[in-house]
Design a protein around this motif. Structure first.
Motif, PDB file in Angstrom:
ATOM      1  N   ARG A  44       0.853  -1.192   0.000  1.00  0.00           N
ATOM      2  CA  ARG A  44       0.000   0.000   0.000  1.00  0.00           C
ATOM      3  C   ARG A  44       0.884   1.235   0.000  1.00  0.00           C
ATOM      4  N   GLY A  45       0.230   2.399  -0.153  1.00  0.00           N
ATOM      5  CA  GLY A  45       0.990   3.641  -0.280  1.00  0.00           C
ATOM      6  C   GLY A  45       1.224   3.897  -1.757  1.00  0.00           C
ATOM      7  N   ALA A  46       1.008   5.147  -2.173  1.00  0.00           N
ATOM      8  CA  ALA A  46       0.962   5.441  -3.612  1.00  0.00           C
ATOM      9  C   ALA A  46       2.224   5.016  -4.380  1.00  0.00           C
ATOM     10  N   PRO A  47       3.432   5.413  -3.963  1.00  0.00           N
ATOM     11  CA  PRO A  47       4.596   5.011  -4.772  1.00  0.00           C
ATOM     12  C   PRO A  47       4.821   3.499  -4.775  1.00  0.00           C
ATOM     13  N   ARG A  79      -7.106  -0.897  -6.772  1.00  0.00           N
ATOM     14  CA  ARG A  79      -7.500   0.194  -5.862  1.00  0.00           C
ATOM     15  C   ARG A  79      -7.656   1.440  -6.742  1.00  0.00           C
ATOM     16  N   CYS A 143      -1.126   8.995   8.470  1.00  0.00           N
ATOM     17  CA  CYS A 143      -1.000   7.750   7.709  1.00  0.00           C
ATOM     18  C   CYS A 143       0.470   7.323   7.676  1.00  0.00           C
ATOM     19  N   ALA A 145       3.662   7.593   5.050  1.00  0.00           N
ATOM     20  CA  ALA A 145       4.303   7.997   3.800  1.00  0.00           C
ATOM     21  C   ALA A 145       5.811   7.812   3.963  1.00  0.00           C
ATOM     22  N   ALA A 149       5.611   2.837   2.297  1.00  0.00           N
ATOM     23  CA  ALA A 149       4.641   3.314   1.306  1.00  0.00           C
ATOM     24  C   ALA A 149       5.280   3.486  -0.068  1.00  0.00           C
ATOM     25  N   THR A 155       8.379   9.522   1.394  1.00  0.00           N
ATOM     26  CA  THR A 155       8.114  10.871   0.882  1.00  0.00           C
ATOM     27  C   THR A 155       7.993  11.858   2.057  1.00  0.00           C
ATOM     28  N   GLN A 182      -2.338   2.789   9.931  1.00  0.00           N
ATOM     29  CA  GLN A 182      -1.046   2.902   9.228  1.00  0.00           C
ATOM     30  C   GLN A 182      -0.072   3.797  10.002  1.00  0.00           C
ATOM     31  N   ALA A 222       0.697  11.947  -0.606  1.00  0.00           N
ATOM     32  CA  ALA A 222      -0.531  12.091  -1.396  1.00  0.00           C
ATOM     33  C   ALA A 222      -0.741  10.846  -2.241  1.00  0.00           C
ATOM     34  N   ASP A 223      -2.001  10.547  -2.477  1.00  0.00           N
ATOM     35  CA  ASP A 223      -2.357   9.447  -3.384  1.00  0.00           C
ATOM     36  C   ASP A 223      -2.598   9.950  -4.797  1.00  0.00           C
ATOM     37  N   ASN A 233      -5.554  12.373  -0.138  1.00  0.00           N
ATOM     38  CA  ASN A 233      -4.709  11.553   0.747  1.00  0.00           C
ATOM     39  C   ASN A 233      -5.614  10.861   1.762  1.00  0.00           C
ATOM     40  N   LYS A 234      -5.015  10.062   2.621  1.00  0.00           N
ATOM     41  CA  LYS A 234      -5.750   9.257   3.606  1.00  0.00           C
ATOM     42  C   LYS A 234      -6.774  10.093   4.370  1.00  0.00           C
TER      43      LYS A 234
HETATM   44  C1  LIG Z   1       3.893   8.101   0.176  1.00  0.00           C
HETATM   45  S1  LIG Z   1       2.401   7.401   0.472  1.00  0.00           S
HETATM   46  C2  LIG Z   1       1.141   8.628   0.334  1.00  0.00           C
HETATM   47  C3  LIG Z   1      -0.201   8.043   0.487  1.00  0.00           C
HETATM   48  O1  LIG Z   1      -0.322   6.919  -0.343  1.00  0.00           O
HETATM   49  C4  LIG Z   1      -0.487   7.682   1.954  1.00  0.00           C
HETATM   50  O2  LIG Z   1      -0.457   8.847   2.721  1.00  0.00           O
HETATM   51  C5  LIG Z   1      -1.838   7.031   2.035  1.00  0.00           C
HETATM   52  O3  LIG Z   1      -2.842   7.686   2.138  1.00  0.00           O
HETATM   53  C6  LIG Z   1      -1.882   5.568   1.883  1.00  0.00           C
HETATM   54  O4  LIG Z   1      -3.148   5.013   2.059  1.00  0.00           O
HETATM   55  P1  LIG Z   1      -3.281   3.426   2.084  1.00  0.00           P
HETATM   56  O5  LIG Z   1      -4.750   3.185   2.185  1.00  0.00           O
HETATM   57  O6  LIG Z   1      -2.515   2.954   3.270  1.00  0.00           O
HETATM   58  O7  LIG Z   1      -2.705   2.921   0.779  1.00  0.00           O
END
Ligand SMILES: CSC[C@@H](O)[C@@H](O)C(=O)COP(=O)(O)O
Length: 327
Positions: A44-47, A79, A143, A145, A149, A155, A182, A222-223, A233-234
């Motif tokens: 999980r986590g955007a990157p 997702r 959350c 990051a 993530a 990040t 998280q 950020a997502d 974001n979360k």
């Molecule tokens: C560098 S990760 C940034 C976001 O992906 C993170 O803050 C977040 O909201 C993740 O949510 P998740 O549901 O745990 O995937």
């Protein structure tokens, strides 16, 4: 150790649902397995989802060609909110015409770039803060990051790590991040291993941390970032941004360029994931609300651009609250 990697013809990832209990690696041999891992937030986590998308595309092109379209569609849709997932798939597929080895090579480039970009944006974010704040800096985050993530480094926690490395970090306040924790399970675990002083608070205490002057800045990931600078974001990020504005502290978003989505004009156009209500209604396997209670488990929120003091990426700083647009 990378959060997600390619080893001996398959994906390996740290199962984040098992933290902080232990670091457990999972081997992923098919797109089907990867989609399940993404949906249960093992990765999980955007990157990190960007890396999963790219490696998943590499897996897909090595499997039965008759399944390719179906597998890629399932992967992209695993997702909906983090743009990085589909971005990673598309990035690896850029070299589809050259064959499976080229797709894998492109996916491995995505992984290699992650650490480089995160170190760069982390340093830029730390510089942005230290140019504006005197002395030691206390940060509030939400959350996770961090390196978990991403593929590595992190990040928002990349910014924290740069500050810490420069001897400019005083403390990190960590929101526990209901319902899947998280912040408590992952961010506090990472900060413990980094030797960074931190304090856990319930999500609802975040604005009070800011109102009491305990934190000098909010730093989050950020997502997805819309073209106008709205930040997705979360869930629970938006209240922190409101509180930061009220307290007069900067609200800084640290994210790679791959999180900016020029195709989305504003945050209200983003598909916000709604997860299973059971994540709210059950606590450690037992009920936390009476049977029959309905739950709305909205997983992300939209922070309007005018509350976003700055966005730092590996390439630039954008100030949405001053009317600057990331795309
Ligand atoms: C560098 S990760 C940034 C976001 O992906 C993170 O803050 C977040 O909201 C993740 O949510 P998740 O549901 O745990 O995937």
């Amino acid at each position: 150790m990378r959060t997600i990697d390619w080893r001996d013809g398959h994906i390996v990832l740290i199962d984040q649902t098992r933290l902080p209990g232990g670091v457990v690696e999972v081997a992923i041999n098919s797109v089907e397995e990867l989609v399940i891992a993404i949906q249960r937030l093992a990765v999980r986590g955007a990157p990190a989802l960007g890396a999963a998308g790219a490696l998943g595309a590499a897996l897909a092109v090595r499997a039965d060609p008759a399944r390719l379209d179906r597998d890629l569609a399932a992967l992209r849709a695993a997702r909906p909110t983090a743009v990085n997932l589909a971005w990673g798939v598309d990035r690896a597929l850029r070299r589809l015409a050259e064959g499976p080895d080229a797709v894998l090579a492109e996916a491995l480039d995505v992984l290699a770039e992650d650490g480089v970009h995160n170190r760069s944006l982390g340093e830029r974010g730390a510089r942005w803060l230290t140019e504006r704040l005197e002395g030691l800096v206390a940060v509030q985050t939400h959350c996770n990051a961090g390196s978990l993530a991403c593929v590595e480094w992190g990040t928002a926690l990349g910014v924290v790590r740069s500050l810490h490395g420069q001897g400019r970090l005083r403390h990190v306040y960590v929101d526990e991040t209901r319902p899947l924790l998280q912040g408590a399970r992952l961010t506090a675990w990472e900060l413990t291993h980094l030797g960074v002083p931190h304090t856990l608070v319930v999500d609802a205490a975040g604005p009070t941390v800011l109102a009491r002057g305990l934190a000098d800045a909010v730093v989050v990931g950020a997502d997805r970032i819309a073209a106008n600078g709205d930040v997705i974001n979360k869930i629970g990020t938006y209240p922190l941004a409101l509180a930061a504005a009220r307290a007069g502290v900067p609200f800084l978003v640290a994210a790679p360029e791959s999180t900016v989505d020029p195709s989305v004009p504003s945050g209200d156009k983003v598909d916000i994931e709604v997860r299973d209500g059971a994540e709210l209604l059950l606590w450690g396997g037992s009920r936390s609300a009476p049977s029959g209670t309905q739950a709305l488990n909205v997983a992300f929120d939209v922070t309007p651009a005018d509350l976003v003091t700055a966005i730092v990426t590996e390439d630039r700083v954008v100030h949405p609250a001053r009317g600057e647009r990331p795309a």
